[in-house]
Design a protein around this motif. Sequence first.
Motif, PDB file in Angstrom:
ATOM      1  N   PHE A   1       0.576  -1.417   0.097  1.00 35.20           N
ATOM      2  CA  PHE A   1       0.133  -0.258   0.046  1.00 35.20           C
ATOM      3  C   PHE A   1       1.047   0.550  -0.377  1.00 35.20           C
ATOM      4  O   PHE A   1       0.430   2.447   0.112  1.00 35.20           O
ATOM      5  CB  PHE A   1      -0.753  -0.206   0.775  1.00 35.20           C
ATOM      6  CG  PHE A   1      -1.725  -0.800   0.882  1.00 35.20           C
ATOM      7  CD1 PHE A   1      -2.844  -1.337   0.194  1.00 35.20           C
ATOM      8  CD2 PHE A   1      -2.240  -1.548   2.249  1.00 35.20           C
ATOM      9  CE1 PHE A   1      -3.798  -2.119   0.002  1.00 35.20           C
ATOM     10  CE2 PHE A   1      -3.070  -2.347   2.624  1.00 35.20           C
ATOM     11  CZ  PHE A   1      -3.158  -3.157   1.356  1.00 35.20           C
TER      12      PHE A   1
ATOM     13  N   TRP B   1      -7.031   5.093   8.437  1.00 37.35           N
ATOM     14  CA  TRP B   1      -6.954   4.378   7.120  1.00 37.35           C
ATOM     15  C   TRP B   1      -7.256   3.126   7.229  1.00 37.35           C
ATOM     16  O   TRP B   1      -7.414   2.763   6.240  1.00 37.35           O
ATOM     17  CB  TRP B   1      -4.840   4.850   7.786  1.00 37.35           C
ATOM     18  CG  TRP B   1      -4.232   3.988   6.149  1.00 37.35           C
ATOM     19  CD1 TRP B   1      -3.774   4.924   4.999  1.00 37.35           C
ATOM     20  CD2 TRP B   1      -3.793   2.577   6.180  1.00 37.35           C
ATOM     21  NE1 TRP B   1      -3.359   4.151   4.399  1.00 37.35           N
ATOM     22  CE2 TRP B   1      -3.377   2.878   4.792  1.00 37.35           C
ATOM     23  CE3 TRP B   1      -4.123   1.943   7.150  1.00 37.35           C
ATOM     24  CZ2 TRP B   1      -3.002   1.515   4.417  1.00 37.35           C
ATOM     25  CZ3 TRP B   1      -3.230   0.406   6.546  1.00 37.35           C
ATOM     26  CH2 TRP B   1      -2.976   0.104   5.540  1.00 37.35           C
ATOM     27  N   SER B   2      -6.933   2.244   8.594  1.00 36.83           N
ATOM     28  CA  SER B   2      -6.821   0.931   8.582  1.00 36.83           C
ATOM     29  C   SER B   2      -8.489   0.404   7.474  1.00 36.83           C
ATOM     30  O   SER B   2      -9.190   0.016   7.059  1.00 36.83           O
ATOM     31  CB  SER B   2      -6.968   0.720   9.566  1.00 36.83           C
ATOM     32  OG  SER B   2      -7.044  -0.858  10.071  1.00 36.83           O
TER      33      SER B   2
ATOM     34  N   THR C   1      -9.314   1.739   3.989  1.00 31.55           N
ATOM     35  CA  THR C   1      -8.257   0.477   3.355  1.00 31.55           C
ATOM     36  C   THR C   1      -8.976  -1.169   3.222  1.00 31.55           C
ATOM     37  O   THR C   1      -9.053  -1.138   2.411  1.00 31.55           O
ATOM     38  CB  THR C   1      -6.956   0.597   4.279  1.00 31.55           C
ATOM     39  OG1 THR C   1      -6.507   1.252   4.154  1.00 31.55           O
ATOM     40  CG2 THR C   1      -5.778  -0.772   2.837  1.00 31.55           C
TER      41      THR C   1
ATOM     42  N   GLU D   1     -11.669  -0.013   0.875  1.00 26.79           N
ATOM     43  CA  GLU D   1     -11.085  -0.037  -0.885  1.00 26.79           C
ATOM     44  C   GLU D   1     -11.347  -1.525  -1.135  1.00 26.79           C
ATOM     45  O   GLU D   1     -11.732  -2.421  -1.946  1.00 26.79           O
ATOM     46  CB  GLU D   1     -10.379   0.099  -0.610  1.00 26.79           C
ATOM     47  CG  GLU D   1     -10.336   2.039  -0.894  1.00 26.79           C
ATOM     48  CD  GLU D   1      -8.693   2.427  -0.878  1.00 26.79           C
ATOM     49  OE1 GLU D   1      -7.907   1.511  -1.263  1.00 26.79           O
ATOM     50  OE2 GLU D   1      -8.365   3.785  -0.926  1.00 26.79           O
TER      51      GLU D   1
END
Length: 342
Positions: A308, A320-321, A324, A327
């Motif tokens: 990443f 962020w976790s 992601t 996604e």
Amino acid sequence: MDDAVRDPVPQAATAGEYVASLREVRRRSGLTYRELARRASAAGHWLPPSTLATMLGRTALPRERTVVALLAACGTPAVEVDRWLETRRDLEARLGEQGRGESDAARTPAGASTTVAANIRPSVGTAPPRPEAPWPARRWLRLALLAVFGVLTVGAAGALRPVAPPTVDGSPTVGCPEVLRQGMYGPCVLRLQEHLVADGLTVPVDGWFGPDTTSRVMVFQAFGALPVSGTADERLFDELAGDRKVPASWSEDRIGKHLRRTFPEDPAGAVRVARCLSGLDPYRVEVGEDGARRWGLFQFSDMEVSRFGVDRQTALDAAWSIGTAREIWSRTGGFGHWNCAA
């Protein structure tokens, strides 16, 4: 059904009855040992599954901190936890007065003096014993164990020689090894844990360098741009002595709300997967048997973090976790990317 009915405070007459009541609390929680360990860790307690299984499988009176960790993991209100501890202390005082002489006699071989029996040392390399003691002696016994078995652990390490140790608060910890690592026990580890807490990381301050302490050391190293080794050396202690603080992590409530907003199609599933993976602890770092590490709420591996294009500090960021994970969910259509067996 309210908490008082669900998890009644026991009126136990024996240690066995007290443990049986704790087993019932665990059964009613519906949680596995692994889930309870994660919940306890998230609440700042140390409760490995093996310790919990041992406690609930015995009839001896368990340690206070283990009782508190289990009840906290089960969601028992603080006022009831206090009542559980009162019951335990009453039992400890009563059983200590009744059985102290008998238990001493049972532990001493025929013909051996109590002085000889008291001086038998455990074999080096084994986990230090945790004897139960009457309440007045408990504090001093713990301090003595910290000092004695800290020395034994250093001896068992073999290659680790005592040196003039790093200073954390201006006064050196005499006799500490150059490097502290997982498996060690004693006042040097206790000092490390105290300063991790002071620098913003929740970890049990119990003198044991276990997986939780390793995880928190790695978090501090990641935020401090230090080599992420999971061990505590002089450089780490120098950083602990400075002004660096780890940013406050997101609360469980905030994480839950963010997960539900990010995964409106399956909010409950998102919370369930994140809880299973990390106990909703954004600063969770797990180290596998092969040494591979997993980071943050959704436990992204070292390889994934590298792919990443982010650093370890970013991998510990809750936003962020979750982003992601979303996604990946959008590409795969579900949470099949993660395999979390409770």
